[in-house]
Design a protein around this motif. Structure first.
Motif, mmCIF file in Angstrom:
data_model
loop_
_atom_site.group_PDB
_atom_site.id
_atom_site.type_symbol
_atom_site.label_atom_id
_atom_site.label_comp_id
_atom_site.label_asym_id
_atom_site.label_seq_id
_atom_site.Cartn_x
_atom_site.Cartn_y
_atom_site.Cartn_z
ATOM 1 N N PHE A 25 0.810 -1.206 0.000
ATOM 2 C CA PHE A 25 0.000 0.000 0.000
ATOM 3 C C PHE A 25 0.849 1.264 0.000
ATOM 4 C CE2 PHE A 25 -2.945 -3.169 1.676
ATOM 5 C CZ PHE A 25 -4.017 -2.963 0.830
ATOM 6 N N SER A 26 2.083 1.149 -0.458
ATOM 7 C CA SER A 26 2.931 2.329 -0.605
ATOM 8 C C SER A 26 2.511 3.061 -1.879
ATOM 9 C CB SER A 26 4.398 1.915 -0.697
ATOM 10 O OG SER A 26 4.616 1.161 -1.878
ATOM 11 N N ALA A 27 3.067 4.236 -2.087
ATOM 12 C CA ALA A 27 2.731 4.998 -3.287
ATOM 13 C C ALA A 27 3.150 4.243 -4.545
ATOM 14 C CB ALA A 27 3.397 6.364 -3.236
ATOM 15 N N GLN A 28 4.301 3.615 -4.493
ATOM 16 C CA GLN A 28 4.790 2.869 -5.651
ATOM 17 C C GLN A 28 3.917 1.632 -5.898
ATOM 18 O OE1 GLN A 28 8.849 1.652 -5.309
ATOM 19 N NE2 GLN A 28 9.018 1.045 -7.436
ATOM 20 N N GLY A 29 3.486 0.958 -4.823
ATOM 21 C CA GLY A 29 2.633 -0.214 -4.974
ATOM 22 C C GLY A 29 1.269 0.145 -5.527
ATOM 23 N N LEU A 30 0.689 1.260 -5.068
ATOM 24 C CA LEU A 30 -0.616 1.687 -5.575
ATOM 25 C C LEU A 30 -0.519 2.133 -7.031
ATOM 26 C CD1 LEU A 30 -1.994 3.622 -2.485
ATOM 27 C CD2 LEU A 30 -2.688 1.378 -3.314
ATOM 28 N N LEU A 31 0.561 2.825 -7.380
ATOM 29 C CA LEU A 31 0.762 3.228 -8.764
ATOM 30 C C LEU A 31 0.916 2.001 -9.663
ATOM 31 C CD1 LEU A 31 1.148 5.554 -10.770
ATOM 32 C CD2 LEU A 31 3.593 5.420 -10.289
ATOM 33 N N GLY A 32 1.630 1.005 -9.195
ATOM 34 C CA GLY A 32 1.777 -0.231 -9.968
ATOM 35 C C GLY A 32 0.448 -0.944 -10.154
ATOM 36 N N ALA A 33 -0.409 -0.925 -9.130
ATOM 37 C CA ALA A 33 -1.725 -1.551 -9.241
ATOM 38 C C ALA A 33 -2.598 -0.821 -10.253
ATOM 39 C CB ALA A 33 -2.402 -1.583 -7.878
ATOM 40 N N VAL A 34 -2.538 0.508 -10.256
ATOM 41 C CA VAL A 34 -3.314 1.289 -11.221
ATOM 42 C C VAL A 34 -2.811 1.035 -12.634
ATOM 43 C CG1 VAL A 34 -3.832 3.642 -11.975
ATOM 44 C CG2 VAL A 34 -4.010 3.042 -9.575
ATOM 45 N N GLN A 35 -1.497 0.975 -12.819
ATOM 46 C CA GLN A 35 -0.941 0.706 -14.141
ATOM 47 C C GLN A 35 -1.319 -0.684 -14.627
ATOM 48 O OE1 GLN A 35 3.244 1.428 -13.530
ATOM 49 N NE2 GLN A 35 3.094 3.543 -14.257
ATOM 50 N N LYS A 36 -1.308 -1.656 -13.727
ATOM 51 C CA LYS A 36 -1.676 -3.019 -14.110
ATOM 52 C C LYS A 36 -3.155 -3.100 -14.484
ATOM 53 C CE LYS A 36 -1.461 -7.752 -12.480
ATOM 54 N NZ LYS A 36 -1.088 -8.656 -11.387
ATOM 55 N N ALA A 37 -4.005 -2.412 -13.717
ATOM 56 C CA ALA A 37 -5.435 -2.410 -14.031
ATOM 57 C C ALA A 37 -5.696 -1.731 -15.376
ATOM 58 C CB ALA A 37 -6.207 -1.713 -12.921
ATOM 59 N N TRP A 38 -5.025 -0.612 -15.639
ATOM 60 C CA TRP A 38 -5.220 0.097 -16.900
ATOM 61 C C TRP A 38 -4.738 -0.737 -18.083
ATOM 62 C CZ3 TRP A 38 -7.990 3.653 -19.037
ATOM 63 C CH2 TRP A 38 -7.626 4.175 -20.253
ATOM 64 N N SER A 39 -3.589 -1.394 -17.937
ATOM 65 C CA SER A 39 -3.078 -2.187 -19.050
ATOM 66 C C SER A 39 -3.954 -3.413 -19.304
ATOM 67 C CB SER A 39 -1.629 -2.602 -18.804
ATOM 68 O OG SER A 39 -1.546 -3.481 -17.702
ATOM 69 N N SER A 40 -4.504 -4.012 -18.260
ATOM 70 C CA SER A 40 -5.397 -5.150 -18.489
ATOM 71 C C SER A 40 -6.713 -4.687 -19.101
ATOM 72 C CB SER A 40 -5.643 -5.916 -17.196
ATOM 73 O OG SER A 40 -6.336 -5.133 -16.265
ATOM 74 N N TYR A 41 -7.200 -3.511 -18.731
ATOM 75 C CA TYR A 41 -8.404 -2.946 -19.353
ATOM 76 C C TYR A 41 -8.160 -2.698 -20.837
ATOM 77 C CZ TYR A 41 -11.908 0.467 -20.696
ATOM 78 O OH TYR A 41 -12.898 1.134 -21.348
ATOM 79 N N CYS A 42 -7.025 -2.085 -21.153
ATOM 80 C CA CYS A 42 -6.708 -1.816 -22.554
ATOM 81 C C CYS A 42 -6.547 -3.104 -23.349
ATOM 82 C CB CYS A 42 -5.440 -0.978 -22.666
ATOM 83 S SG CYS A 42 -5.686 0.745 -22.234
ATOM 84 N N ALA A 43 -5.908 -4.102 -22.753
ATOM 85 C CA ALA A 43 -5.713 -5.366 -23.448
ATOM 86 C C ALA A 43 -7.042 -6.070 -23.714
ATOM 87 C CB ALA A 43 -4.798 -6.279 -22.624
ATOM 88 N N LYS A 44 -7.991 -5.922 -22.811
ATOM 89 C CA LYS A 44 -9.262 -6.628 -22.964
ATOM 90 C C LYS A 44 -10.239 -5.880 -23.860
ATOM 91 C CE LYS A 44 -12.790 -9.002 -20.316
ATOM 92 N NZ LYS A 44 -13.257 -9.389 -18.999
ATOM 93 N N TYR A 45 -10.278 -4.548 -23.789
ATOM 94 C CA TYR A 45 -11.319 -3.804 -24.487
ATOM 95 C C TYR A 45 -10.836 -2.872 -25.597
ATOM 96 C CZ TYR A 45 -14.352 -5.361 -20.740
ATOM 97 O OH TYR A 45 -15.052 -6.127 -19.859
ATOM 98 N N ILE A 46 -9.620 -2.378 -25.536
ATOM 99 C CA ILE A 46 -9.172 -1.377 -26.506
ATOM 100 C C ILE A 46 -8.297 -1.994 -27.590
ATOM 101 C CG2 ILE A 46 -7.974 0.814 -26.805
ATOM 102 C CD1 ILE A 46 -10.513 1.066 -25.145
ATOM 103 N N HIS A 47 -7.250 -2.730 -27.208
ATOM 104 C CA HIS A 47 -6.280 -3.258 -28.160
ATOM 105 C C HIS A 47 -6.657 -4.674 -28.595
ATOM 106 C CE1 HIS A 47 -3.869 0.186 -27.223
ATOM 107 N NE2 HIS A 47 -3.763 -0.168 -25.958
ATOM 108 N N VAL A 48 -7.775 -4.821 -29.216
ATOM 109 C CA VAL A 48 -8.200 -6.128 -29.722
ATOM 110 C C VAL A 48 -8.312 -6.032 -31.242
ATOM 111 C CG1 VAL A 48 -9.382 -6.869 -27.642
ATOM 112 C CG2 VAL A 48 -10.608 -5.530 -29.312
ATOM 113 N N ARG A 49 -8.229 -7.159 -31.907
ATOM 114 C CA ARG A 49 -8.254 -7.139 -33.369
ATOM 115 C C ARG A 49 -9.633 -6.791 -33.907
ATOM 116 N NH1 ARG A 49 -4.500 -11.805 -35.918
ATOM 117 N NH2 ARG A 49 -2.564 -10.747 -35.456
ATOM 118 N N GLN A 50 -10.653 -7.446 -33.412
ATOM 119 C CA GLN A 50 -11.995 -7.208 -33.922
ATOM 120 C C GLN A 50 -12.871 -6.659 -32.813
ATOM 121 O OE1 GLN A 50 -13.260 -10.891 -35.577
ATOM 122 N NE2 GLN A 50 -11.820 -10.807 -37.270
ATOM 123 N N GLY A 51 -12.408 -5.632 -32.188
ATOM 124 C CA GLY A 51 -13.144 -5.059 -31.073
ATOM 125 C C GLY A 51 -14.279 -4.171 -31.532
ATOM 126 N N GLY A 52 -15.239 -4.074 -30.701
ATOM 127 C CA GLY A 52 -16.359 -3.182 -30.971
ATOM 128 C C GLY A 52 -16.213 -1.906 -30.171
#
Length: 84
Positions: A25-52
């Protein structure tokens, strides 16, 4: 694998307290969690081949809800002050 490396959705309810205690729960740990959540969101919904339009529409809907929440007090005071 080890409990600390499992994603939240794979943790059982009885193991939740132990899993939370392994999180950083340090600043670096929370920033890493936000970055991981954003990258997984992008991988699932934004950066897809046939995404809607689902990913972009979810972002827009979230923004609309947030902006309504930010302006709710202002909007409710304005509606109470105006006569019908």
């Amino acid at each position: 694998g080890p409990l600390g490396e499992r994603p939240l959705m794979e943790v059982r309810l009885g193991e939740l307290h132990t899993w939370i205690s392994t999180c950083s729960f340090s600043a670096q740990g929370l920033l890493g969690a936000v970055q991981k959540a954003w990258s997984s969101y992008c991988a699932k919904y934004i950066h897809v081949r046939q995404g809607g339009p689902a990913g972009i529409s979810m972002l827009l809907a979230g923004y609309c809800l947030l902006s309504y929440g930010w302006n709710y007090q202002h909007l409710s005071k304005a509606s109470l002050a105006s006569p019908v």
